[in-house]
Design a protein around this motif. Sequence first.
Motif, PDB file in Angstrom:
ATOM      1  N   GLU A 382      -6.032  -1.249  -4.959  1.00  0.00           N
ATOM      2  CA  GLU A 382      -4.945  -0.316  -5.232  1.00  0.00           C
ATOM      3  C   GLU A 382      -4.218   0.020  -3.932  1.00  0.00           C
ATOM      4  OE1 GLU A 382      -4.198   3.936  -7.567  1.00  0.00           O
ATOM      5  OE2 GLU A 382      -6.232   3.227  -7.103  1.00  0.00           O
ATOM      6  N   HIS A 383      -2.900  -0.059  -3.981  1.00  0.00           N
ATOM      7  CA  HIS A 383      -2.032   0.240  -2.840  1.00  0.00           C
ATOM      8  C   HIS A 383      -2.324  -0.675  -1.644  1.00  0.00           C
ATOM      9  CE1 HIS A 383      -1.810   4.633  -4.508  1.00  0.00           C
ATOM     10  NE2 HIS A 383      -1.245   3.742  -5.319  1.00  0.00           N
ATOM     11  N   ALA A 384      -2.799  -1.882  -1.892  1.00  0.00           N
ATOM     12  CA  ALA A 384      -3.147  -2.789  -0.792  1.00  0.00           C
ATOM     13  C   ALA A 384      -1.917  -3.191   0.003  1.00  0.00           C
ATOM     14  CB  ALA A 384      -3.844  -4.037  -1.348  1.00  0.00           C
ATOM     15  N   PHE A 385      -0.809  -3.465  -0.662  1.00  0.00           N
ATOM     16  CA  PHE A 385       0.396  -3.888   0.049  1.00  0.00           C
ATOM     17  C   PHE A 385       0.880  -2.791   0.996  1.00  0.00           C
ATOM     18  CE2 PHE A 385       5.056  -4.096   0.327  1.00  0.00           C
ATOM     19  CZ  PHE A 385       5.210  -5.367   0.853  1.00  0.00           C
ATOM     20  N   LEU A 386       0.875  -1.553   0.529  1.00  0.00           N
ATOM     21  CA  LEU A 386       1.356  -0.451   1.361  1.00  0.00           C
ATOM     22  C   LEU A 386       0.414  -0.196   2.529  1.00  0.00           C
ATOM     23  CD1 LEU A 386       3.431   1.859   1.719  1.00  0.00           C
ATOM     24  CD2 LEU A 386       1.946   3.268   0.298  1.00  0.00           C
ATOM     25  N   ARG A 387      -0.880  -0.190   2.283  1.00  0.00           N
ATOM     26  CA  ARG A 387      -1.848   0.169   3.317  1.00  0.00           C
ATOM     27  C   ARG A 387      -2.075  -0.944   4.337  1.00  0.00           C
ATOM     28  NH1 ARG A 387      -6.506   0.311   1.842  1.00  0.00           N
ATOM     29  NH2 ARG A 387      -6.425  -0.346  -0.353  1.00  0.00           N
ATOM     30  N   LYS A 388      -2.076  -2.197   3.874  1.00  0.00           N
ATOM     31  CA  LYS A 388      -2.501  -3.291   4.749  1.00  0.00           C
ATOM     32  C   LYS A 388      -1.357  -4.115   5.326  1.00  0.00           C
ATOM     33  CE  LYS A 388      -6.910  -3.808   2.314  1.00  0.00           C
ATOM     34  NZ  LYS A 388      -7.824  -4.747   1.598  1.00  0.00           N
ATOM     35  N   ILE A 389      -0.162  -3.991   4.764  1.00  0.00           N
ATOM     36  CA  ILE A 389       0.961  -4.789   5.264  1.00  0.00           C
ATOM     37  C   ILE A 389       2.062  -3.892   5.820  1.00  0.00           C
ATOM     38  CG2 ILE A 389       2.741  -6.462   4.634  1.00  0.00           C
ATOM     39  CD1 ILE A 389       0.890  -7.563   2.525  1.00  0.00           C
ATOM     40  N   VAL A 390       2.526  -2.945   5.023  1.00  0.00           N
ATOM     41  CA  VAL A 390       3.631  -2.098   5.461  1.00  0.00           C
ATOM     42  C   VAL A 390       3.190  -1.125   6.539  1.00  0.00           C
ATOM     43  CG1 VAL A 390       5.321  -0.385   4.714  1.00  0.00           C
ATOM     44  CG2 VAL A 390       4.799  -2.338   3.257  1.00  0.00           C
ATOM     45  N   THR A 391       2.044  -0.492   6.336  1.00  0.00           N
ATOM     46  CA  THR A 391       1.598   0.551   7.272  1.00  0.00           C
ATOM     47  C   THR A 391       1.395   0.035   8.695  1.00  0.00           C
ATOM     48  OG1 THR A 391       0.576   1.791   5.466  1.00  0.00           O
ATOM     49  CG2 THR A 391      -0.156   2.296   7.708  1.00  0.00           C
ATOM     50  N   PRO A 392       0.719  -1.101   8.941  1.00  0.00           N
ATOM     51  CA  PRO A 392       0.563  -1.561  10.334  1.00  0.00           C
ATOM     52  C   PRO A 392       1.890  -1.833  11.043  1.00  0.00           C
ATOM     53  CG  PRO A 392      -0.984  -2.698   8.898  1.00  0.00           C
ATOM     54  CD  PRO A 392      -0.048  -1.955   8.007  1.00  0.00           C
ATOM     55  N   ILE A 393       2.863  -2.406  10.315  1.00  0.00           N
ATOM     56  CA  ILE A 393       4.152  -2.674  10.953  1.00  0.00           C
ATOM     57  C   ILE A 393       4.899  -1.371  11.199  1.00  0.00           C
ATOM     58  CG2 ILE A 393       6.345  -3.887  10.679  1.00  0.00           C
ATOM     59  CD1 ILE A 393       4.954  -5.936   8.977  1.00  0.00           C
ATOM     60  N   TYR A 394       4.811  -0.449  10.255  1.00  0.00           N
ATOM     61  CA  TYR A 394       5.492   0.833  10.445  1.00  0.00           C
ATOM     62  C   TYR A 394       4.873   1.625  11.598  1.00  0.00           C
ATOM     63  CZ  TYR A 394       7.452   5.423   9.568  1.00  0.00           C
ATOM     64  OH  TYR A 394       8.106   6.620   9.716  1.00  0.00           O
ATOM     65  N   GLU A 395       3.576   1.514  11.797  1.00  0.00           N
ATOM     66  CA  GLU A 395       2.945   2.207  12.924  1.00  0.00           C
ATOM     67  C   GLU A 395       3.481   1.705  14.258  1.00  0.00           C
ATOM     68  OE1 GLU A 395      -1.194   1.672  12.312  1.00  0.00           O
ATOM     69  OE2 GLU A 395      -1.381   3.326  10.886  1.00  0.00           O
ATOM     70  N   VAL A 396       3.815   0.407  14.330  1.00  0.00           N
ATOM     71  CA  VAL A 396       4.443  -0.117  15.544  1.00  0.00           C
ATOM     72  C   VAL A 396       5.789   0.560  15.766  1.00  0.00           C
ATOM     73  CG1 VAL A 396       5.372  -2.182  16.639  1.00  0.00           C
ATOM     74  CG2 VAL A 396       3.248  -2.325  15.348  1.00  0.00           C
ATOM     75  N   ILE A 397       6.569   0.703  14.697  1.00  0.00           N
ATOM     76  CA  ILE A 397       7.873   1.376  14.805  1.00  0.00           C
ATOM     77  C   ILE A 397       7.694   2.821  15.250  1.00  0.00           C
ATOM     78  CG2 ILE A 397       9.940   2.041  13.521  1.00  0.00           C
ATOM     79  CD1 ILE A 397       9.377  -0.306  11.639  1.00  0.00           C
ATOM     80  N   GLN A 398       6.688   3.489  14.693  1.00  0.00           N
ATOM     81  CA  GLN A 398       6.450   4.891  15.035  1.00  0.00           C
ATOM     82  C   GLN A 398       6.054   5.040  16.504  1.00  0.00           C
ATOM     83  OE1 GLN A 398       3.172   6.702  12.953  1.00  0.00           O
ATOM     84  NE2 GLN A 398       4.064   8.748  13.078  1.00  0.00           N
ATOM     85  N   LYS A 399       5.208   4.139  16.997  1.00  0.00           N
ATOM     86  CA  LYS A 399       4.806   4.209  18.407  1.00  0.00           C
ATOM     87  C   LYS A 399       5.980   3.927  19.333  1.00  0.00           C
ATOM     88  CE  LYS A 399       0.025   2.821  17.434  1.00  0.00           C
ATOM     89  NZ  LYS A 399      -0.990   1.747  17.606  1.00  0.00           N
ATOM     90  N   GLU A 400       6.831   2.993  18.940  1.00  0.00           N
ATOM     91  CA  GLU A 400       8.002   2.710  19.761  1.00  0.00           C
ATOM     92  C   GLU A 400       8.946   3.908  19.789  1.00  0.00           C
ATOM     93  OE1 GLU A 400       8.455   0.319  21.674  1.00  0.00           O
ATOM     94  OE2 GLU A 400       7.190  -1.336  21.014  1.00  0.00           O
TER      95      GLU A 400
END
Length: 786
Positions: A382-400
């Motif tokens: 459940e919610h695998a796409f959001l947690r495992k694909i979108v979230t890691p890339i978005y965390e890079v954006i947030q850190k930048e």
Amino acid sequence: MENTGRSFPQQRRMGRSLTLTGQFSADFRDSESVPSSLSQIGNILRVANEIEERNPRVAYLCRFHAFEKAHRLDPHSKGRNVRQFKTALIQRLEKDDAETAAARTESTDAKEMRSFYQSYYEDYVKALSRAEQKDRAQLAQAYLTAGVLFEVLCAVNNEEGVGPEIEAASKDVDEKKEMYCIYNILPLNEGGVSSPIMNAEEIRAAVSALRYLGSLSWPPNKRASKPKHADILDWLQVTFGFQKDSVANQREHLILLLANIHLRLDPKPPVKSKLDDRAVDELMKSLFKNYFKWCKFIQCKPAIWNPSVKANYSEEEIQQRKLLYMGLYLLVWGEAANLRFMPECLCYIFHNMALELEGVLAREPTSVVTGENITPAYGGEEHAFLRKIVTPIYEVIQKETVNNKNGTAPHSVWRNYDDLNEYFWSKHCFKLNWPMREDAEFFHVRSHGQTSTKRKSKTALPIVRKINFVEVRSFWHLFRSFDRMWTFYILALQAMIILSWNADGNPLHVFELSVFENVLSIFITAAILRLLQVVLDVLLNYKAYNSLNKLRLFFKLAVAIAWVIVLPICYAHSWETQNGIVKVIKDWLNQTGKIPSLYITAVIIYLLPNVLSALLFLLPFLRRWIENSNCWIFNALLWWSQPRLYIGRGMHEGPFALFKYTIFWIVLLIGKFLFSYFIQIRPLVKVTRGIMDVNKVNYEWHEFFPHAKYNIGAIISVWAPVILVYFMDTQIWYAIFSTVVGGVTGAFRRLVSLFISSLPHINFYMSISSMDGSDLGYGVCLKNES
């Protein structure tokens, strides 16, 4: 309060640490001001507001349950506005506790809640269901309210059972709640069969095509929760782990897209109840336009497999495969959130997931070890796409974004959306692998205090910096961004000064050999300005990560330096006199004769790239074709002028628009240069010669130009304002020419005739101030004949 597990005074003591100084306003809307982190209690507070007039005590119990749930969701009140929200809610509960308890009709809160739930279900929900003309929206709201009331009832009766009658009512509510759930446009469940929009042939054809599952096998662990009317989007949800509500939104989206295209088909499809393949193919072409361009650009094979080229597939299976690809793309796009600002990143995600989809759909076993079909790399949780694909890339954006320091940090130390998206403009992006490696350089972000761009040790993770362009704050951007304009103006100024100085001011004397030789010196100035432009490119773009871009800049710098040396040496050969540096160069080369053809040849070679650029400028369709080509010869030629970019290729105007634009500026610049030559430059030459001939002048401020010959200080003071006006008056000429061209264009479009026809309805007036006034104005007053 009875049977709640915790008395209200205990709950109040638990919330004392949440109290703030200051009170909320009396008209506090608790159901409309729920913090985003407590969104789960929004429906509970809405139900409390809805039933407050009918039973204030039940509304109080709903708010109390909402407070307990909010405290479980965020016990330390760390969310945004959570502490203020809890404080306002607990103040409301303290105020309503005594008042609502006195108005209670039953002896206990549990009995009061049970009685109200039975009354609401029997007298309202079932009555709405039995009505001849059912209001679907009202029914959906009633079942949603009944579900919330049952949740509160269970919380109040946590030590007692609710009884078999109420449990049966709750089961019926749960079943009907799914049937009459809230929807956007299309009621796709059983309750919406009678809706007029669902009777449209195009909608029915699209829904029927999506619900054809064929040989799609449901995962064993998901078969128990398989919907009654499952479709291919439900299968994609359980296979790749998309969110349920996102799937519902994209289901409507896909059905409406297919129905709209199906409706516009010409000729009309022969079978109305069947989705025509032309509608599917047209939508695929539109959806995957950027994806196919991206695959062509990075030279990889698209992951969309066309089953029509394979044998033993029915028409339904071929259409199903196309709908699966489109459904997968829309689900990726719909749940990507801020990653939509990185379209090529979405192409990369879809490319890998489409390859997995092909493996899952393969009829033959694809795993040599287990003999089973391929399963998605991230599983179907459940919610695998959001947690495992979108979230890691978005965390890079947030850190930048943190490295941005609110816009004060240099642009070279942090990446924005465009910089991150450029990572997916080459095959280098496939180094991320699938599933994506956590130690990949793309996910490594420089820490907030780290300033060095070099690795501190051999084991340090690499950092992906900006690739093609780094914005550097510098005043030199004024020249670098408009280098062609400044270069053209400087060369034109030099040519006009030479013409005015070496002749009697007649521009036709440019064809005399001596004058022509002097005018040819503008190419040496052009080489020097080109060197300045390349140096600025190197200094302002050196921090870009792309090694090919750095190599291109240094090659251009070497060539620019070479031309700055070659052109003056060749120019020295065309002089008959041997004075100064010209004599030094000719002695060094051991040359004494006059060889003008050498300099002419060098100039022709120097201008060859400019001639090629001019030809491509005049033939935009040819340039568009070359830029969109993947031929290595064209890529090598274009690499010299600019780095190979995915965005902006082939964006050129048509020949006719380009012709009008070019003619406009040619006429404008001819007028400007004629004015500058005859009004500004040539009259000053005679004055300058006169100033140079004056001797024995005692300047009061001689320190500015000590021992200067020919009164150079006075000459500079005379020429400086003229040069400044020369560079700045283009905007005046542009205003004049744009007004004339706009008037002519309006006349041809009959705007002038429309204006003249309205003259009888307009009164003109002019107001002129007195001689000592400060303004002179005129105006137009519209006359109202009514």
